[in-house]
Design a protein around this motif. Sequence first.
Motif, PDB file in Angstrom:
ATOM      1  N   GLY A  19       0.790  -1.228   0.000  1.00  0.00           N
ATOM      2  CA  GLY A  19       0.000   0.000   0.000  1.00  0.00           C
ATOM      3  C   GLY A  19       0.821   1.276   0.000  1.00  0.00           C
ATOM      4  O   GLY A  19       0.261   2.361  -0.008  1.00  0.00           O
ATOM      5  N   LYS A  20       2.169   1.153   0.020  1.00  0.00           N
ATOM      6  CA  LYS A  20       2.993   2.363  -0.009  1.00  0.00           C
ATOM      7  C   LYS A  20       3.627   2.515  -1.383  1.00  0.00           C
ATOM      8  O   LYS A  20       4.144   1.555  -1.948  1.00  0.00           O
ATOM      9  CB  LYS A  20       4.101   2.255   1.033  1.00  0.00           C
ATOM     10  N   LEU A  21       3.588   3.743  -1.878  1.00  0.00           N
ATOM     11  CA  LEU A  21       4.128   4.005  -3.197  1.00  0.00           C
ATOM     12  C   LEU A  21       5.646   3.817  -3.183  1.00  0.00           C
ATOM     13  O   LEU A  21       6.349   4.419  -2.372  1.00  0.00           O
ATOM     14  CB  LEU A  21       3.787   5.445  -3.605  1.00  0.00           C
ATOM     15  N   ARG A  22       6.160   2.953  -4.062  1.00  0.00           N
ATOM     16  CA  ARG A  22       7.603   2.685  -4.078  1.00  0.00           C
ATOM     17  C   ARG A  22       8.234   2.960  -5.427  1.00  0.00           C
ATOM     18  O   ARG A  22       9.431   3.173  -5.524  1.00  0.00           O
ATOM     19  CB  ARG A  22       7.877   1.220  -3.709  1.00  0.00           C
ATOM     20  N   ALA A  23       7.469   2.873  -6.497  1.00  0.00           N
ATOM     21  CA  ALA A  23       8.070   3.038  -7.825  1.00  0.00           C
ATOM     22  C   ALA A  23       6.980   3.363  -8.829  1.00  0.00           C
ATOM     23  O   ALA A  23       5.796   3.299  -8.523  1.00  0.00           O
ATOM     24  CB  ALA A  23       8.794   1.753  -8.227  1.00  0.00           C
ATOM     25  N   ARG A  24       7.434   3.736 -10.011  1.00  0.00           N
ATOM     26  CA  ARG A  24       6.501   3.934 -11.120  1.00  0.00           C
ATOM     27  C   ARG A  24       7.056   3.197 -12.318  1.00  0.00           C
ATOM     28  O   ARG A  24       8.267   3.203 -12.547  1.00  0.00           O
ATOM     29  CB  ARG A  24       6.413   5.410 -11.488  1.00  0.00           C
ATOM     30  N   ILE A  25       6.180   2.577 -13.056  1.00  0.00           N
ATOM     31  CA  ILE A  25       6.625   1.943 -14.292  1.00  0.00           C
ATOM     32  C   ILE A  25       5.862   2.545 -15.443  1.00  0.00           C
ATOM     33  O   ILE A  25       4.765   3.064 -15.273  1.00  0.00           O
ATOM     34  CB  ILE A  25       6.408   0.403 -14.269  1.00  0.00           C
ATOM     35  N   ARG A  26       6.484   2.501 -16.627  1.00  0.00           N
ATOM     36  CA  ARG A  26       5.839   3.039 -17.804  1.00  0.00           C
ATOM     37  C   ARG A  26       5.179   1.904 -18.573  1.00  0.00           C
ATOM     38  O   ARG A  26       5.719   0.795 -18.633  1.00  0.00           O
ATOM     39  CB  ARG A  26       6.865   3.735 -18.703  1.00  0.00           C
ATOM     40  N   ALA A  27       4.021   2.212 -19.117  1.00  0.00           N
ATOM     41  CA  ALA A  27       3.343   1.172 -19.878  1.00  0.00           C
ATOM     42  C   ALA A  27       2.381   1.836 -20.854  1.00  0.00           C
ATOM     43  O   ALA A  27       1.905   2.942 -20.597  1.00  0.00           O
ATOM     44  CB  ALA A  27       2.575   0.247 -18.946  1.00  0.00           C
ATOM     45  N   VAL A  28       2.131   1.183 -21.961  1.00  0.00           N
ATOM     46  CA  VAL A  28       1.124   1.725 -22.883  1.00  0.00           C
ATOM     47  C   VAL A  28      -0.250   1.369 -22.316  1.00  0.00           C
ATOM     48  O   VAL A  28      -0.383   0.415 -21.570  1.00  0.00           O
ATOM     49  CB  VAL A  28       1.285   1.149 -24.312  1.00  0.00           C
ATOM     50  N   PRO A  29      -1.272   2.152 -22.680  1.00  0.00           N
ATOM     51  CA  PRO A  29      -2.613   1.842 -22.181  1.00  0.00           C
ATOM     52  C   PRO A  29      -3.030   0.441 -22.589  1.00  0.00           C
ATOM     53  O   PRO A  29      -2.589  -0.071 -23.614  1.00  0.00           O
ATOM     54  CB  PRO A  29      -3.495   2.894 -22.862  1.00  0.00           C
ATOM     55  N   ALA A  30      -3.854  -0.157 -21.770  1.00  0.00           N
ATOM     56  CA  ALA A  30      -4.417  -1.481 -22.028  1.00  0.00           C
ATOM     57  C   ALA A  30      -3.372  -2.585 -22.041  1.00  0.00           C
ATOM     58  O   ALA A  30      -3.548  -3.619 -22.666  1.00  0.00           O
ATOM     59  CB  ALA A  30      -5.226  -1.494 -23.335  1.00  0.00           C
ATOM     60  N   THR A  31      -2.264  -2.344 -21.337  1.00  0.00           N
ATOM     61  CA  THR A  31      -1.290  -3.422 -21.168  1.00  0.00           C
ATOM     62  C   THR A  31      -1.941  -4.538 -20.356  1.00  0.00           C
ATOM     63  O   THR A  31      -2.573  -4.269 -19.342  1.00  0.00           O
ATOM     64  CB  THR A  31      -0.053  -2.912 -20.409  1.00  0.00           C
TER      65      THR A  31
END
Length: 849
Positions: free
Chosen positions: A797-809
């Motif tokens: 529940g704690k924000l640790r990272a962000r990843i990039r992805a195209v929509p509807a992955t």
Amino acid sequence: MDEKYFPEKIEEQWQQFWAETGAFEVESDKTRPKFYCLEMLPYPSGFLHMGHVRNYAIGDALAWQKRLQGYNVLHPIGWDSFGQPAEQAAIKRDIQPRDWTEENIAHMRGQFKRLGISFAWRREIAAHTPAYYKWDQWFFLQLLAKGLIYRKSAAVNWCPQEQTVLSNEQSSGGVCWRCGASVEKRDLEQWFIRTSDYAEQLLADMGEIEQGWPERVLTMQRNWIGKSAGAFVDFQIKDTDERVRVFTTRVDTIYGANAIVVAPDHPLLAKLLAESALKDDVEQFAARVRASRAAAGQQPGAEEAKEGVNTGLFAINPFSGEQMPVWAANYVLTEYGTGAVMSVPAHDERDFEFAQKYSLSIRRVIERISHEQEKIEHDPVNQDQSVAMPHAFTDYGILVNSGDWSGKLSADAMREMAAHAQAQGFGEPAVTYRLRDWGISRQRFWGAPIPIIYCASCGAVPVPEQDLPVLLPARAEFTGAGQSPLAGVAEFVNATCPKCHEPARRETDTMDTFVDSSWYFFRYCDPRNENAPFDKEVGAYWTPVDQYIGGIEHAVMHLLYTRCWTKMMRDIGLVAFNEPIKKLLTQGMVTNVVGETGEWKAMSKSAGNGVDPDEMIGIYGADAVRLFIMFAAPPDNELRWQETGIEGAVRFLRRVYNAVYRWRERLRNAPRAVPQEFGDSARALRRKTHQTIARITADFAELHFNTSIAALMELLNELGDAGIAPATATTADVFAVREALEALVLMLAPFTPHVAEEMWAGLGHEGGLLHSGARWPQAEQALARKEELEIPVQINGKLRARIRAVPATPEADLRAAALADDKVRSHIAGREIVKVIVVPDRLVNIVVR
RNA sequence: GCGAAAGUGGCGUAAUUGGCAGCCGCGCCAGACUUAGGAUCUGGUCCCGUAAGGGGUGGGGGUUCGAGUCCCCCCUUUCGCACCA
């Protein structure tokens, strides 16, 4: 377009253009969809304050948007209908009617013009108050013929300050709605409208409008109507033929009644006590109660101590045959129910208090039962019958000490006992309402004269329709003698009986101006009609009103009357619907600090905390004032006036204007065809443009104007951040910029119409927004969609990272990408993955132990 | 007392309705351009911490992988009604 932004110049120029082109005149084309937008009349006292500006700015924003969306828009102004003609103002005395001097009317017209509010100017209404009175009077005759208006003598609310009768709604809380003076009661013969006949419909039809009306208003109306279901029961008065009728919601407690308590001025007392030794006691008591009420000034919260006097009479309980004393007491209200109650001290707090004070007997007749087990619970504390049991267990009691009825559940007993009373002829099931008939007679020297002539031999004779309108005399003296000022005007009063043609007297009371306001917006649809208040078909096209905007202060006056009036118009065949207003917005007050007190109060002349809109417009321009007032808070919030914020609105408008000015040469000759290829920044700009369009279009439907404006600001910021410059832009870039700027200008028009017109011209369009084919922009979903998303990854529940992805992955890919992320791996190293929650396009949450 | 709504930075407010709290603006801080700035532009601005990190939506508890959002209790504010039998 100038190099610099000059609001005064721009605003003046476009106001003139609108006037010359008749830009806002209503079209007669009834094949187009319509939008009827209306603001509550402003009660002008010769100037508009910021509250009015807010009111009209909201309506104008909606009107502009709907026009751009291709609707036929009716957005009228016709305030003169609500007041009396200007010459009447000239004879005003210490009691101020609306300040309808020519000077003030001219001033207000000027203010509306300077604000650039896009009304369809309905001069014909404004100029012909007498014509309008004619239809008020016509309605009076129609409703009279239908039996919906009647005359009776009653104790009515009297404002001693204004020397006139008021309706219940206008004296809510015991004070005059206009001047705040404490009202008194007076016995007068007056005309009433049978609003109480419509109580049930007024409640039931709320279902039709609950989507579009604020819950608060409906609740207030519901409370005001005050429906309450129960039974009437008649108690015989011992040794007489008289009966006293009581209303109770708890007939099941009738075996616990220890007394009948009536209001001090209950008619029965005068009738039965004429011979009694106690007559004087009771009369003195009644006088004392009246005096203390008057002295208390009806202060809210001032509940008097319960007090009563034994009348020496006895009543007989029709169920038990038991005798009980009849008391008169101050806690029983004449105007509610029957003005008499049965006192059941064991099960009613008020009766308990009263019984204790006067040592009356207290008997329990309801036992608590366990709702679940449906069995009697013996509660030792409450076995002592001298202890009151509050009547809290409405449905969950069982009757005891109640003769044959003992053992029944309350809910059943209430139903069956009421039916029994009816069968035996001493009562009936009953529904009472707090709402009472609307007294419309006023002793004022404005408002439509009531079209009635009193003849010595024929009685009250309606003025024949062909003799309408009955007009107010040019002059009338305000005497302060508690009579209509018209009563002193001989040429008005002296009339001929329409039936027998003998000399007769004209009715000198006028109609409550709330009669006008109950249907004025129907007249606006068809203001020149000489044969009817409005043409049925024209009315059917324009009404009901799509959006009504105004303050909360009319929740139980105007808005209740107009709902009722519409139902009456339906019943005389003028309209085919039940409810006159589909959507209602109650906008919040504009407040300002009062002097040194630090108190925030509605801006007003009397509080001395008003801000003059003219002054603000003079400094910042009408566009900036309107933009700020719409941006500063959601429309139903209170708006605390803080001037510093306006600067931000000016800055924003200047930045938009500068952007259009910078681009206008480059846009002039650029092709309009959609280019094949767009660069990254052009694509990003288009995305923002279409996202903004979608967002604002949705916001308008919800009346979220503040967020709309925030979105426009974001779009402008995006345009600045896109890094596209006129000198180096490609054809595709220019296309994207034009698309953004045109959307920006079009969606700004509802808030800042003048500068929007100017910029629309600057973008190369001729003829003004409404005549150059301008249309509210359409959002294209495909263009609004993001090409790449940043998906937050949470661990426990704690924000640790962000990843990039195209929509509807797909979920599995998101999960894999999240688990592969360096930061994530370092956080979960050596821990057991319990679960991975993947919300497509939204978020990944990894639960570890 | 009864009923309803609401409590988020210094301020006005926002949050796709259970999914990155603080969008947008005001104010404030720093810088640039300026003879000047109450003009304009750029950057910063929830709190603690140099940082890593931690805390945070009136208070307390609960449901949930996850709560500003839903549930329960309390506090506060605003509004409406106020002896409605």
